[in-house]
Design a protein around this motif. Structure first.
Motif, PDB file in Angstrom:
ATOM      1  N   ALA A 458       0.829  -1.209   0.000  1.00 12.75           N
ATOM      2  CA  ALA A 458       0.000   0.000   0.000  1.00 12.75           C
ATOM      3  C   ALA A 458       0.861   1.257   0.000  1.00 12.75           C
ATOM      4  O   ALA A 458       0.553   2.242  -0.692  1.00 12.75           O
ATOM      5  CB  ALA A 458      -0.930  -0.009   1.211  1.00 12.75           C
ATOM      6  N   GLY A 459       1.972   1.236   0.742  1.00 13.88           N
ATOM      7  CA  GLY A 459       2.866   2.385   0.750  1.00 13.88           C
ATOM      8  C   GLY A 459       3.509   2.636  -0.599  1.00 13.88           C
ATOM      9  O   GLY A 459       3.600   3.779  -1.061  1.00 13.88           O
ATOM     10  N   LEU A 460       3.956   1.562  -1.253  1.00 12.64           N
ATOM     11  CA  LEU A 460       4.559   1.719  -2.576  1.00 12.64           C
ATOM     12  C   LEU A 460       3.534   2.168  -3.612  1.00 12.64           C
ATOM     13  O   LEU A 460       3.852   2.971  -4.496  1.00 12.64           O
ATOM     14  CB  LEU A 460       5.189   0.394  -3.015  1.00 12.64           C
ATOM     15  CG  LEU A 460       6.439  -0.057  -2.251  1.00 12.64           C
ATOM     16  CD1 LEU A 460       6.879  -1.443  -2.711  1.00 12.64           C
ATOM     17  CD2 LEU A 460       7.576   0.947  -2.422  1.00 12.64           C
ATOM     18  N   ALA A 461       2.298   1.653  -3.506  1.00 15.32           N
ATOM     19  CA  ALA A 461       1.269   1.998  -4.493  1.00 15.32           C
ATOM     20  C   ALA A 461       0.790   3.434  -4.340  1.00 15.32           C
ATOM     21  O   ALA A 461       0.518   4.117  -5.335  1.00 15.32           O
ATOM     22  CB  ALA A 461       0.096   1.027  -4.372  1.00 15.32           C
ATOM     23  N   VAL A 467       3.197  11.872  -3.293  1.00 16.65           N
ATOM     24  CA  VAL A 467       4.217  12.829  -3.725  1.00 16.65           C
ATOM     25  C   VAL A 467       3.613  13.859  -4.658  1.00 16.65           C
ATOM     26  O   VAL A 467       3.879  15.070  -4.539  1.00 16.65           O
ATOM     27  CB  VAL A 467       5.386  12.094  -4.408  1.00 16.65           C
ATOM     28  CG1 VAL A 467       6.325  13.081  -5.094  1.00 16.65           C
ATOM     29  CG2 VAL A 467       6.149  11.263  -3.382  1.00 16.65           C
ATOM     30  N   TYR A 468       2.790  13.418  -5.608  1.00 20.37           N
ATOM     31  CA  TYR A 468       2.219  14.356  -6.567  1.00 20.37           C
ATOM     32  C   TYR A 468       1.267  15.342  -5.889  1.00 20.37           C
ATOM     33  O   TYR A 468       1.283  16.540  -6.194  1.00 20.37           O
ATOM     34  CB  TYR A 468       1.479  13.597  -7.672  1.00 20.37           C
ATOM     35  CG  TYR A 468       0.808  14.525  -8.658  1.00 20.37           C
ATOM     36  CD1 TYR A 468       1.554  15.203  -9.625  1.00 20.37           C
ATOM     37  CD2 TYR A 468      -0.565  14.749  -8.617  1.00 20.37           C
ATOM     38  CE1 TYR A 468       0.950  16.071 -10.518  1.00 20.37           C
ATOM     39  CE2 TYR A 468      -1.178  15.615  -9.502  1.00 20.37           C
ATOM     40  CZ  TYR A 468      -0.418  16.274 -10.452  1.00 20.37           C
ATOM     41  OH  TYR A 468      -1.030  17.145 -11.319  1.00 20.37           O
ATOM     42  N   ASN A 469       0.427  14.861  -4.969  1.00 22.19           N
ATOM     43  CA  ASN A 469      -0.584  15.722  -4.363  1.00 22.19           C
ATOM     44  C   ASN A 469      -0.060  16.519  -3.176  1.00 22.19           C
ATOM     45  O   ASN A 469      -0.476  17.662  -2.968  1.00 22.19           O
ATOM     46  CB  ASN A 469      -1.771  14.868  -3.912  1.00 22.19           C
ATOM     47  CG  ASN A 469      -2.607  14.353  -5.070  1.00 22.19           C
ATOM     48  OD1 ASN A 469      -3.378  15.094  -5.666  1.00 22.19           O
ATOM     49  ND2 ASN A 469      -2.445  13.078  -5.407  1.00 22.19           N
ATOM     50  N   PHE A 470       0.847  15.924  -2.378  1.00 17.77           N
ATOM     51  CA  PHE A 470       1.290  16.576  -1.148  1.00 17.77           C
ATOM     52  C   PHE A 470       2.778  16.906  -1.144  1.00 17.77           C
ATOM     53  O   PHE A 470       3.249  17.531  -0.189  1.00 17.77           O
ATOM     54  CB  PHE A 470       0.971  15.685   0.060  1.00 17.77           C
ATOM     55  CG  PHE A 470      -0.457  15.239   0.106  1.00 17.77           C
ATOM     56  CD1 PHE A 470      -1.482  16.148   0.266  1.00 17.77           C
ATOM     57  CD2 PHE A 470      -0.784  13.894  -0.038  1.00 17.77           C
ATOM     58  CE1 PHE A 470      -2.806  15.736   0.307  1.00 17.77           C
ATOM     59  CE2 PHE A 470      -2.098  13.464  -0.004  1.00 17.77           C
ATOM     60  CZ  PHE A 470      -3.109  14.392   0.171  1.00 17.77           C
ATOM     61  N   VAL A 538       9.756  15.790  -1.057  1.00 11.11           N
ATOM     62  CA  VAL A 538      10.223  15.442  -2.399  1.00 11.11           C
ATOM     63  C   VAL A 538      10.069  16.613  -3.352  1.00 11.11           C
ATOM     64  O   VAL A 538      10.818  16.765  -4.309  1.00 11.11           O
ATOM     65  CB  VAL A 538       9.454  14.212  -2.928  1.00 11.11           C
ATOM     66  CG1 VAL A 538       9.940  13.816  -4.310  1.00 11.11           C
ATOM     67  CG2 VAL A 538       9.615  13.047  -1.960  1.00 11.11           C
ATOM     68  N   GLY A 539       9.103  17.494  -3.075  1.00 11.74           N
ATOM     69  CA  GLY A 539       8.833  18.597  -3.986  1.00 11.74           C
ATOM     70  C   GLY A 539       7.839  18.184  -5.050  1.00 11.74           C
ATOM     71  O   GLY A 539       7.486  17.023  -5.203  1.00 11.74           O
ATOM     72  N   ARG A 540       7.384  19.164  -5.782  1.00  5.55           N
ATOM     73  CA  ARG A 540       6.404  18.860  -6.821  1.00  5.55           C
ATOM     74  C   ARG A 540       7.062  18.181  -8.007  1.00  5.55           C
ATOM     75  O   ARG A 540       8.260  18.344  -8.247  1.00  5.55           O
ATOM     76  CB  ARG A 540       5.679  20.128  -7.268  1.00  5.55           C
ATOM     77  CG  ARG A 540       6.560  21.194  -7.861  1.00  5.55           C
ATOM     78  CD  ARG A 540       5.731  22.384  -8.287  1.00  5.55           C
ATOM     79  NE  ARG A 540       6.550  23.456  -8.817  1.00  5.55           N
ATOM     80  CZ  ARG A 540       6.053  24.595  -9.264  1.00  5.55           C
ATOM     81  NH1 ARG A 540       4.752  24.808  -9.254  1.00  5.55           N
ATOM     82  NH2 ARG A 540       6.865  25.531  -9.734  1.00  5.55           N
ATOM     83  N   VAL A 541       6.243  17.453  -8.730  1.00  9.16           N
ATOM     84  CA  VAL A 541       6.755  16.664  -9.849  1.00  9.16           C
ATOM     85  C   VAL A 541       5.993  17.031 -11.110  1.00  9.16           C
ATOM     86  O   VAL A 541       4.918  17.636 -11.066  1.00  9.16           O
ATOM     87  CB  VAL A 541       6.613  15.148  -9.568  1.00  9.16           C
ATOM     88  CG1 VAL A 541       7.440  14.760  -8.360  1.00  9.16           C
ATOM     89  CG2 VAL A 541       5.155  14.772  -9.346  1.00  9.16           C
ATOM     90  N   SER A 542       6.544  16.644 -12.220  1.00  9.52           N
ATOM     91  CA  SER A 542       5.933  16.928 -13.516  1.00  9.52           C
ATOM     92  C   SER A 542       4.624  16.163 -13.675  1.00  9.52           C
ATOM     93  O   SER A 542       4.548  14.964 -13.389  1.00  9.52           O
ATOM     94  CB  SER A 542       6.897  16.542 -14.642  1.00  9.52           C
ATOM     95  OG  SER A 542       6.241  16.476 -15.884  1.00  9.52           O
ATOM     96  N   VAL A 576      11.646   7.201 -10.750  1.00 10.12           N
ATOM     97  CA  VAL A 576      12.991   7.759 -10.593  1.00 10.12           C
ATOM     98  C   VAL A 576      13.077   9.125 -11.247  1.00 10.12           C
ATOM     99  O   VAL A 576      13.628  10.088 -10.678  1.00 10.12           O
ATOM    100  CB  VAL A 576      14.038   6.804 -11.184  1.00 10.12           C
ATOM    101  CG1 VAL A 576      15.423   7.454 -11.169  1.00 10.12           C
ATOM    102  CG2 VAL A 576      14.053   5.488 -10.419  1.00 10.12           C
ATOM    103  N   ALA A 577      12.499   9.250 -12.435  1.00  9.90           N
ATOM    104  CA  ALA A 577      12.555  10.525 -13.150  1.00  9.90           C
ATOM    105  C   ALA A 577      11.790  11.617 -12.408  1.00  9.90           C
ATOM    106  O   ALA A 577      12.182  12.791 -12.440  1.00  9.90           O
ATOM    107  CB  ALA A 577      11.996  10.349 -14.561  1.00  9.90           C
ATOM    108  N   MET A 578      10.682  11.245 -11.738  1.00  2.64           N
ATOM    109  CA  MET A 578       9.912  12.225 -10.987  1.00  2.64           C
ATOM    110  C   MET A 578      10.749  12.887  -9.903  1.00  2.64           C
ATOM    111  O   MET A 578      10.592  14.082  -9.615  1.00  2.64           O
ATOM    112  CB  MET A 578       8.683  11.554 -10.350  1.00  2.64           C
ATOM    113  CG  MET A 578       7.532  11.304 -11.297  1.00  2.64           C
ATOM    114  SD  MET A 578       6.200  10.347 -10.519  1.00  2.64           S
ATOM    115  CE  MET A 578       5.798  11.376  -9.105  1.00  2.64           C
ATOM    116  N   VAL A 579      11.622  12.119  -9.278  1.00  3.82           N
ATOM    117  CA  VAL A 579      12.433  12.640  -8.174  1.00  3.82           C
ATOM    118  C   VAL A 579      13.693  13.338  -8.684  1.00  3.82           C
ATOM    119  O   VAL A 579      14.081  14.399  -8.186  1.00  3.82           O
ATOM    120  CB  VAL A 579      12.805  11.500  -7.203  1.00  3.82           C
ATOM    121  CG1 VAL A 579      13.693  12.016  -6.088  1.00  3.82           C
ATOM    122  CG2 VAL A 579      11.552  10.850  -6.640  1.00  3.82           C
TER     123      VAL A 579
END
Length: 772
Positions: A458-461, A467-470, A538-542, A576-579
């Motif tokens: 559940a954590g991985l999913a 990360v994207y929302n928060f 992590v910061g925002r992602v694309s 990986v690319a998101m980070v």
């Protein structure tokens, strides 16, 4: 084998129990007639996906894409062409019962259904959002109420009238906090008072969470607080509430009564936690406890979701079956398993209404109801198709939920867990073979192993969606869940159910004490794990990379052919690319009210206020990974006798020598970015002219009619920000490029921004600096 025989074999396969096996078993049964090359093999895998009957799993995905497109459009799309196209696709489906394109037509129809359902939901709500801040007197009916840890009451009020002044576009419902001490006003009673109202805010950053969007679909047109204590209005004896509102008020009164009885036994945070799990009243928890739960990755325990629904229903199901097992004659004469499933469904439905029926709770109930109905129909209860059916129902009822993190994370976790447990069940059956394992030992081992796997999967999913929302994830979430969830599963939720069943008889005291003891341990775990380390920012992602990751994840959990391995590789690479590739950060941030401006430096944000809004500023820090704050300096020249130009010039010299803003209290602030752009934030309009002459960017929260600086500097006013929302500015080749959170979006949840209360018309004006 000719085509007719192959089609008959496939039809028989779909109707057999073998359809639950991996697709490799099926693909081996149907020979490949010499298809060569990469594209031929890829086409073969796609054909296998649809031939195995996987289309139903991808149908909610296509519906979600249609809903997302509809809601993300800047203008309301024409509904008639969509309806005509949907009718044409349905006609083609009826005309072509078989064929290689049938699955594509089904998904196309689902995409169009998502768009049609979205338009229907928009028209069904029709919420009026407040267009600007205002202080007014109002009268209305209390629809709901709750109290926080400090004793402040919050009322949801259905407005009947406003006066002194009268609002031209009054919202139907608002949520107000009463700060002054007063006798709480009953649910269903009428309330009056002087209130400060403000509209729901937009995204704090372009592409961020839009609170006005979700307020529109939650039926809340404004927020605010009462000046002083509100007053109760005596009833005139005429009750004009309909049956729907009467039922809602009755449920709200029941929830309030249960919360009161819980807190009479469990005071403080323990009672607030117990109320959150039973009636979704989370305001009784202190901010420190809420922060600890979030930082430790246990905040999901607060939201009544699939976990809580499942624990309540399964506990009641097992209790009822155990009770029946005491009477062998009853077990032989009646289908006790189905009776227990029906009873669990009734309890889950009661829990749905008791918890307030939020979107996340509705989603959990629909998923659970489908699974229990499957038990009544002697079908497998927990399958990916049942999850797909639940998603289809939710998208048809409330497609706006697709854009919320609750929908995304809930279904991501559920789909991943079913996929993993399906593999685990097959592997454990193969691994144990005929070896006898003691029942108690097997139960203990599988319980803790299942808990560990559940937390990890559940954590991985849900991690990418968090990360994207928060823009952050809990550093030790797995550890906290492994320690706390056995207590929630074995003690907290069963004792909570027991206390609810015993409450009508006044026997809830001891079950509540046991529940409170478990919750105390959970809160201790949360604070302990928080002390080890909080969030990993992590910061925002694309957004594009997030879509790629989501597509790969769906292909992995829903696929049955070798395409799922491709999906896993795509999801891993995208994660990986998101980070690693965070994208370009802005140089300047402007809040939508114009009062808060920040300069982005290498490791910090420089604010123009010594105490910036925590709600906005922390989201900026998390999104841009800037944990440090540079507060403004003040040299005390606000009492200087010099004129505005000379005074502002002196502050410009100070700002050039030190980072961040240099401010004259209640007059102006001046700062300079690392690239040399001079920014002036003006509060006193006497300094507006000198600021335009001296700065490259001038920001004022004042709603003035001026639309530009005649000196050539960029001017941003409160009137402009009301329509555009918050801004990001990037310095590039000597110019400032602007990205707006709202832009010129004209949808029902943004239309209030263009309302002119003087002329009572809608006027859209585009600033010269706003790009298309």
């Amino acid at each position: 084998m000719d085509r007719t025989e192959a089609a008959e074999d496939r039809s028989r396969y779909r109707e057999s129990d073998a359809a639950h096996l991996p697709v490799e078993a099926y693909s081996d049964a149907i020979p490949d007639h010499g298809n060569a090359g990469y594209f031929a093999r890829f086409e073969q895998m796609l054909r296998e996906e649809f031939e195995v009957g996987q289309t139903i799993l991808w149908l909610p995905v296509s519906m979600a894409l249609g809903a997302g497109l509809w809601f993300s459009s800047d203008e309301t799309l024409a509904i008639l062409p969509v309806a005509i196209l949907f009718a044409a696709v349905v006609l083609l489906l009826f005309l072509k019962d078989e064929g290689r394109w049938r699955g594509a037509f089904v998904l196309a129809a689902g995409f169009l259904v998502g768009m049609l359902a979205s338009e229907a939901e928009v028209r069904r709500h029709g919420t009026t959002l407040l267009d600007s801040e205002i202080t007014t007197r109002l009268e209305g009916r209390v629809i709901n109420r709750d109290v926080d840890h400090a004793g402040r009451w919050r009322y949801t009020v259905e407005i009947e009238r406003t006066f002194d002044p009268q609002i031209g576009r009054p919202p139907e419902r608002v949520r107000l906090v009463a700060r002054g001490g007063h006798t709480p006003i009953d649910i269903g009673g009428r309330i009056s008072g002087l209130a400060r109202l403000q509209p729901p805010s937009g995204p704090v950053l372009p592409g961020g969470f839009d609170f006005s969007f979700h307020s529109y679909f939650n039926g809340l047109g404004g927020y605010g607080f009462f000046y002083g204590a509100p007053e109760a209005i005596e009833s005139d004896g005429v009750d004009e509430t309909g049956w729907a509102l009467g039922f809602q008020l009755g449920v709200s009164r029941l929830r309030a009564a249960i919360s009161t009885r819980i807190r009479s036994v469990l005071p403080g945070d323990t009672g607030g936690f117990a109320s959150a799990l039973t009636v979704a009243d989370r305001r009784g928890l202190s901010p420190d406890t809420v922060d600890a739960l979030r930082a430790s990755g246990l905040a999901h325990v607060l939201a009544i979701s699939g976990l809580h629904m499942a624990l309540v229903a399964v506990t009641f199901f097992l209790l009822l079956r155990t009770a029946f097992s005491l009477f062998p004659s009853v077990v032989q004469a009646y289908p006790v398993k189905k009776i227990a499933a029906a009873g669990a469904l009734v309890v889950a439905t009661f829990y749905l209404f008791l918890s307030g029926g939020s979107v996340s709770t509705q989603r959990a109930w629909i998923m659970l109801a489908i699974m229990l109905v499957a038990v009544l129909a002697d079908r497998p209860a927990l399958t990916m198709r049942n999850v797909a059916l639940a998603a289809i129902v939710i998208i048809l009822i409330s497609p706006s939920a697709v854009l919320g993190p609750g929908f995304q994370m809930s279904f991501a976790a559920t789909a991943a867990l079913i996929a993993v447990y399906s593999f685990w069940r097959r592997s454990t059956q193969y691994a144990t073979g005929g070896i006898a394992v003691p029942g108690v030992l097997r139960m203990i081992v599988f319980f803790f192993a299942g808990l560990a796997v559940t937390s990890l999967v559940a954590g991985l999913a849900t991690g990418p969606f968090a990360v994207y929302n928060f823009h952050r994830i809990a550093a030790y979430g797995l550890l906290a869940n492994l320690a706390a969830m056995p207590i929630v599963t074995v003690i907290v939720m069963p004792m909570g159910l027991a206390s609810m069943l015993a409450m009508p008889f006044g026997l809830e005291y001891w079950p509540l004490l046991a529940m409170g003891a478990g919750l105390d341990v959970v809160m201790w775990i949360a604070h302990t794990v928080e002390s080890l380390g909080g969030y990993v920012v992590v910061g925002r992602v694309s957004f594009g990379m997030f879509l790629v990751l989501t597509g790969g994840f769906l292909l992995f959990v829903l696929g049955r052919s070798k395409l799922r391995l491709i999906g896993l590789a795509v999801a891993a690479c995208a994660a990986v690319a998101m980070v690693v590739f965070a994208g370009e950060d802005p140089d300047i941030l402007v809040a939508e009210d114009g009062r808060l401006v920040a300069l982005v430096s290498e490791g910090a944000l420089a604010a123009n206020r010594s105490r910036p809004s925590t709600f906005v500023f922390e989201q900026w820090q998390h999104a841009l990974r800037r944990p440090d704050t540079l507060r403004p300096t003040s040299s005390g020249h606000e009492a200087d006798a010099r004129g505005p130009p000379e005074l502002l010039s002196g502050f410009l010299r100070v700002s050039a020598e030190s980072p961040g803003f240099s401010c004259a209290k209640k007059q102006f602030c001046v700062g300079k970015t690392e690239a040399g752009t001079v920014v002036a934030v003006v509060e006193d309009l006497h300094f507006l002219g000198p600021a335009c002459d001296s700065a490259d960017l001038v920001v004022t929260h004042r709603a003035i009619a001026l639309d530009r600086c005649y000196s050539g500097a960029m001017l941003v006013t409160g009137r402009m920000l009301r329509q555009t929302g918050s801004l990001e500015l990037v310095e590039r080749d000597g110019a400032l490029l602007v990205k707006s959170a709202i832009g010129q979006t004209n949808r029902p949840w943004t239309r209030q921004r263009f309302y002119d209360w003087r002329s009572r018309t809608y006027k859209r004006t585009k600033p010269s600096w706003l790009a298309d």
